[in-house]
Design an enzyme around this catalytic site. Sequence first.
Site, PDB file in Angstrom:
ATOM      1  NE  ARG A 167       6.543  -0.733   9.986  1.00  0.00           N
ATOM      2  CZ  ARG A 167       5.396  -0.618   9.319  1.00  0.00           C
ATOM      3  NH1 ARG A 167       5.352   0.039   8.174  1.00  0.00           N
ATOM      4  NH2 ARG A 167       4.289  -1.136   9.811  1.00  0.00           N
ATOM      5  NE  ARG A 169       1.758  -4.631  11.183  1.00  0.00           N
ATOM      6  CZ  ARG A 169       2.937  -4.899  10.601  1.00  0.00           C
ATOM      7  NH1 ARG A 169       3.827  -5.630  11.208  1.00  0.00           N
ATOM      8  NH2 ARG A 169       3.209  -4.408   9.436  1.00  0.00           N
ATOM      9  CE  LYS A 205      -2.381  -0.371   3.757  1.00  0.00           C
ATOM     10  NZ  LYS A 205      -2.007  -1.644   4.373  1.00  0.00           N
ATOM     11  NE  ARG A 226       7.351  -2.967   6.324  1.00  0.00           N
ATOM     12  CZ  ARG A 226       6.042  -2.713   6.342  1.00  0.00           C
ATOM     13  NH1 ARG A 226       5.487  -2.094   5.320  1.00  0.00           N
ATOM     14  NH2 ARG A 226       5.294  -3.075   7.341  1.00  0.00           N
TER      15      ARG A 226
HETATM   16  P1  ADP Z   1       0.899  -1.807   7.630  1.00  0.00           P
HETATM   17  O1  ADP Z   1       2.049  -1.472   6.764  1.00  0.00           O
HETATM   18  O2  ADP Z   1       1.161  -2.946   8.557  1.00  0.00           O
HETATM   19  O3  ADP Z   1      -0.414  -1.895   6.920  1.00  0.00           O
HETATM   20  P2  ADP Z   1       0.490   0.891   8.705  1.00  0.00           P
HETATM   21  O4  ADP Z   1       1.753   1.600   8.455  1.00  0.00           O
HETATM   22  O5  ADP Z   1      -0.683   1.250   7.877  1.00  0.00           O
HETATM   23  O6  ADP Z   1       0.757  -0.672   8.700  1.00  0.00           O
HETATM   24  O7  ADP Z   1       0.053   1.049  10.254  1.00  0.00           O
HETATM   25  C1  ADP Z   1       0.954   0.656  11.272  1.00  0.00           C
HETATM   26  C2  ADP Z   1       0.218   0.610  12.601  1.00  0.00           C
HETATM   27  O8  ADP Z   1      -0.357   1.890  12.917  1.00  0.00           O
HETATM   28  C3  ADP Z   1      -0.953  -0.364  12.677  1.00  0.00           C
HETATM   29  O9  ADP Z   1      -0.536  -1.688  12.939  1.00  0.00           O
HETATM   30  C4  ADP Z   1      -1.750   0.242  13.850  1.00  0.00           C
HETATM   31  O10 ADP Z   1      -1.148  -0.041  15.094  1.00  0.00           O
HETATM   32  C5  ADP Z   1      -1.604   1.729  13.608  1.00  0.00           C
HETATM   33  N1  ADP Z   1      -2.692   2.252  12.737  1.00  0.00           N
HETATM   34  C6  ADP Z   1      -2.542   2.781  11.493  1.00  0.00           C
HETATM   35  N2  ADP Z   1      -3.723   3.139  10.967  1.00  0.00           N
HETATM   36  C7  ADP Z   1      -4.661   2.821  11.894  1.00  0.00           C
HETATM   37  C8  ADP Z   1      -6.086   2.921  11.948  1.00  0.00           C
HETATM   38  N3  ADP Z   1      -6.787   3.413  10.911  1.00  0.00           N
HETATM   39  N4  ADP Z   1      -6.713   2.493  13.070  1.00  0.00           N
HETATM   40  C9  ADP Z   1      -6.033   1.993  14.101  1.00  0.00           C
HETATM   41  N5  ADP Z   1      -4.698   1.843  14.121  1.00  0.00           N
HETATM   42  C10 ADP Z   1      -4.005   2.255  13.041  1.00  0.00           C
END
Ligand code: ADP
Length: 202
Positions: free
Chosen positions: A134, A145, A14, A128
């Site tokens: 991270r 996750r 994404k 990653r």
């Molecule tokens: P990924 O690359 O795993 O999809 P993101 O970078 O989008 O992760 O988000 C990392 C973390 O930030 C999530 O695991 C969560 O803890 C928090 N987070 C991000 N967006 C949201 C949201 N819309 N609602 C709740 N928590 C969120």
Amino acid sequence: MTRMLIVGPPGAGKGTQASRITSAYGIPDISTGDIFRANIKNETPLGKQVKAIVDAGDYVPDSLTNQLVTDRLAEDDAKDGFLLDGYPRTLEQVKYLDDLLASKGQELAAVIQLVADQDEIVARLTKRAQEQGRADDSEDAIRHRQEVYVRETSPLIDVYRDRGLLVEVDGLGDMDEVAARIRAALAERGIHPLEGAGEPVA
Ligand code: ADP
């Protein structure tokens, strides 16, 4: 005035695609994950509040996330369009965003769903973790996750499909291919990149 969402499981790419879309379509990429990580890094009050949650791979409470998005969408650069990346992630957030946009007389143009296979995703995230370090990329956190995504976020897909907004894109393959698929799928819906944007750059 293109207002879009991009959804997909953690590791579906994404972030990479969002930054390409943002330059091609001239809209800001608003990633709630990036905003949380920046706050954690800078040790802001919000960052301190959410660090343990984000590190564990759990979702930040809706109240905090919704407020953050409200504030961010009120900024000047988001007035005429945006790509929300990683939000909404729960049905409550969907409802909140619906009300927020309705209060401004705004509508979503499309919801891009990146579809990717679980094994491929775990492989990508492990890579990653090695490259970026991270804290939420440990193997346990990755698995957790994915589970949280399936439970909390995958139901959103049906909601947006029912509204006729869903644009499903195969997220497997190299970044350029995926970017080209997104462009083609959006073009079918009459959503076009900025003139002269050319092919997206890496
Ligand atoms: P990924 O690359 O795993 O999809 P993101 O970078 O989008 O992760 O988000 C990392 C973390 O930030 C999530 O695991 C969560 O803890 C928090 N987070 C991000 N967006 C949201 C949201 N819309 N609602 C709740 N928590 C969120």
